[in-house]
Scaffold this active site. Structure first.
Site, PDB file in Angstrom:
ATOM      1  N   TYR A  21       0.814  -1.219   0.000  1.00  0.00           N
ATOM      2  CA  TYR A  21       0.000   0.000   0.000  1.00  0.00           C
ATOM      3  C   TYR A  21       0.847   1.268   0.000  1.00  0.00           C
ATOM      4  CZ  TYR A  21      -2.774  -3.811   1.886  1.00  0.00           C
ATOM      5  OH  TYR A  21      -3.339  -5.031   2.100  1.00  0.00           O
ATOM      6  N   TYR A 153     -12.190  -7.862   6.432  1.00  0.00           N
ATOM      7  CA  TYR A 153     -11.028  -7.894   5.548  1.00  0.00           C
ATOM      8  C   TYR A 153     -10.766  -9.350   5.185  1.00  0.00           C
ATOM      9  CZ  TYR A 153      -6.423  -7.763   3.571  1.00  0.00           C
ATOM     10  OH  TYR A 153      -5.367  -7.926   2.709  1.00  0.00           O
ATOM     11  N   ASP A 255     -13.388 -17.076   8.048  1.00  0.00           N
ATOM     12  CA  ASP A 255     -12.022 -16.726   7.684  1.00  0.00           C
ATOM     13  C   ASP A 255     -11.251 -16.512   8.987  1.00  0.00           C
ATOM     14  OD1 ASP A 255      -9.681 -15.428   7.079  1.00  0.00           O
ATOM     15  OD2 ASP A 255     -10.568 -14.005   5.668  1.00  0.00           O
ATOM     16  N   LYS A 282      -1.689 -17.198   7.941  1.00  0.00           N
ATOM     17  CA  LYS A 282      -0.846 -16.368   8.815  1.00  0.00           C
ATOM     18  C   LYS A 282      -0.024 -17.177   9.829  1.00  0.00           C
ATOM     19  CE  LYS A 282      -2.490 -11.807   7.978  1.00  0.00           C
ATOM     20  NZ  LYS A 282      -3.782 -11.276   7.580  1.00  0.00           N
TER      21      LYS A 282
HETATM   22  C1  LIG Z   1      -4.291 -11.405   6.160  1.00  0.00           C
HETATM   23  C2  LIG Z   1      -5.656 -11.872   5.946  1.00  0.00           C
HETATM   24  C3  LIG Z   1      -6.054 -12.412   4.703  1.00  0.00           C
HETATM   25  C4  LIG Z   1      -5.124 -12.474   3.511  1.00  0.00           C
HETATM   26  O1  LIG Z   1      -4.048 -13.299   3.714  1.00  0.00           O
HETATM   27  P1  LIG Z   1      -2.725 -13.121   2.784  1.00  0.00           P
HETATM   28  O2  LIG Z   1      -1.832 -14.234   3.224  1.00  0.00           O
HETATM   29  O3  LIG Z   1      -2.197 -11.757   3.081  1.00  0.00           O
HETATM   30  O4  LIG Z   1      -3.163 -13.238   1.373  1.00  0.00           O
HETATM   31  C5  LIG Z   1      -7.351 -12.856   4.588  1.00  0.00           C
HETATM   32  N1  LIG Z   1      -8.213 -12.804   5.621  1.00  0.00           N
HETATM   33  C6  LIG Z   1      -7.859 -12.319   6.825  1.00  0.00           C
HETATM   34  C7  LIG Z   1      -8.847 -12.309   7.939  1.00  0.00           C
HETATM   35  C8  LIG Z   1      -6.581 -11.824   7.029  1.00  0.00           C
HETATM   36  O5  LIG Z   1      -6.241 -11.290   8.223  1.00  0.00           O
END
Ligand SMILES: *Cc1c(COP(=O)(O)O)cnc(C)c1O
Length: 432
Positions: A21, A153, A255, A282
């Site tokens: 960004y 997100y 997610d 992550k």
């Molecule tokens: C970081 C994140 C993503 C994306 O993961 P990347 O490995 O950066 O592509 C998707 N969903 C959530 C909740 C996240 O925190």
């Protein structure tokens, strides 16, 4: 010509490398990391030489065990000695099999089918593809939209961006490019009253009823919205989403790329309410290399397999990368063999006590903690460069965004390091 001095390296970086960004023509400053161990980063400062910073960010939720952990280092080395990578088409290997076993074992019953993706965003792409293929396979191809909530997100590739908050995901800039999904209001705050939760539930029910025939699934970050605003919300909201998903045959996707592996105090929030599809990423590899996984149940897997292609149409080149799988397995075992709940609880208590006085500082709108996450929300956008300089001067690496100064440190952060970290947050808030 090779850039050798710190100043030369930073000059090349500034001219040629995009950072997240940022503008290429007028980039924000970056700092040069020369080493990292435990909960600390070593950063080169052209003026002061090398300085050590307590890392409040876990490299964006990932490095839960800190840096250069001997067990994780050894897992990578051992796998390099076997083989670093092989394709996953037509081949398989023990690291993927053992990681799959462990993921099935530690996630809620029923989530038995594992897709190993190469990043969080890709795992969300795969999860959404699963939702749509399941609907096609069960005779409802007209169901192509998703319901989500504001403030979320889900990643930066296009489909994850389409279910990210419309403002945060810049949907106006992407109108005509992004698919348009259905956005429910943001869930109320974690300490919301029963009436606030019911009002939200009514709004969600009404939206789902209105769009039921075109909706394929629901996707949310459970319990804590991360990069969309560090917003914890009540578990009742998840129960409601499970109910409406069941009533309307929608696939429920959680997610947990940010919330997984203990960060909220639960190994997975999905232990409280079980989704049909679960994304993790992550912290999956302890922050060593990129890897994500999508887990789903037999019902969804059967629906996907009944769709016209008969298969899940996805297969990245580095799917199931053995190095990533080996270090992920080691990271999960390290987590489960230790007393991670006590560590997260310890961090929570210290952050909660240490951040509380910041409520009285001018410009502070809210202070909140959940698990090993501490958040200070200002009543204005943070001056990121000023706040970062102030926290670095106090010996802490922070990465504020929007109106938020926040921390989610590695679980190995000591009490003394947490105190340094709290000092850094305080300086950032004062400067921001
Ligand atoms: C970081 C994140 C993503 C994306 O993961 P990347 O490995 O950066 O592509 C998707 N969903 C959530 C909740 C996240 O925190």
């Amino acid at each position: 010509m090779t850039a050798t001095t710190y100043a030369d390296q930073l000059a090349f970086d500034r001219e040629h490398l995009w950072h997240p960004y940022t503008s290429m023509t007028s980039p924000a400053p970056v700092r040069l990391v020369t080493g990292a161990s435990g909960a600390r980063l070593r950063v080169a400062d052209p003026a002061r030489g090398e300085v050590e910073l307590v890392d409040a960010m876990s490299s964006w939720w990932a490095a839960i065990h800190g840096y250069r952990h001997p067990v994780l280092d050894a897992a990578v080395s051992a796998q390099v000695g076997d083989f670093a990578h092989v394709m996953f088409g037509g081949l398989t290997h023990a690291p993927a099999i053992r990681l799959g076993e462990r993921l099935v074992e530690i996630t809620p019953d029923g989530l038995d089918h594992v897709f190993l993706a190469d990043s969080g965003s890709v795992s969300v792409e795969v999860a959404l593809k699963m939702v749509l293929q399941h609907q096609r396979g069960t005779g409802r191809p007209e169901r192509t939209r998703l319901l989500t909530v504001r403030g979320g997100y889900h990643g930066d590739t296009f489909h994850p961006m389409s279910v990210t908050d419309p403002d945060g995901g810049m949907h106006s800039m992407w109108r005509g490019v992004l698919p348009e999904h259905v956005f429910a209001p943001q869930p109320p705050a974690a300490d919301a009253t029963g009436a606030e939760v019911s009002a939200w539930a009514d709004a969600v029910r009404a939206l789902v009823a209105e769009h039921a025939r075109e909706l394929a699934g629901i996707v949310v970050e459970p319990l804590l919205q991360g990069a969309g605003g560090m917003h914890p919300y009540p578990v009742e909201c998840l129960r409601l989403l499970r109910e409406v998903a069941d009533e309307h045959d929608l696939v429920l996707v959680f997610d947990e790329i940010a919330t997984g592996f203990g960060r909220t105090g639960h190994l997975f929030v999905s232990e409280l309410v079980t989704p049909d599809v679960l994304c993790v990423g992550k912290a999956l590899t302890g922050g060593y290399v990129t890897l994500a996984a999508v887990l789903t149940n037999g019902r969804i897997a059967a629906g996907i397999s009944a769709s016209e292609s008969g298969v899940l149409m996805h297969g990245p080149t580095f799917m199931g990368n053995p190095l990533a799988c080996a270090v992920a397995l080691a990271s999960i075992d390290l987590l489960l063999d230790g007393d991670w709940t006590a560590e997260v609880d310890r961090i929570n208590r210290r952050l909660t006590a240490g951040l509380a006085p910041l409520r009285d500082l001018p410009g502070v709108a809210d202070v909140r903690t959940v698990g090993a996450v501490g958040v200070v929300q200002l009543d204005h956008d943070v001056d990121v460069a000023g706040a970062t300089d102030a926290s670095v001067a106090a010996g802490v690496w922070l990465r504020p965004f929007r109106d938020l100064v926040y921390a989610m440190p590695p679980y190995v952060t000591s009490d003394a390091e947490l105190d340094v970290l709290l000092g850094g947050i305080t300086e950032a808030v004062k400067a921001g």
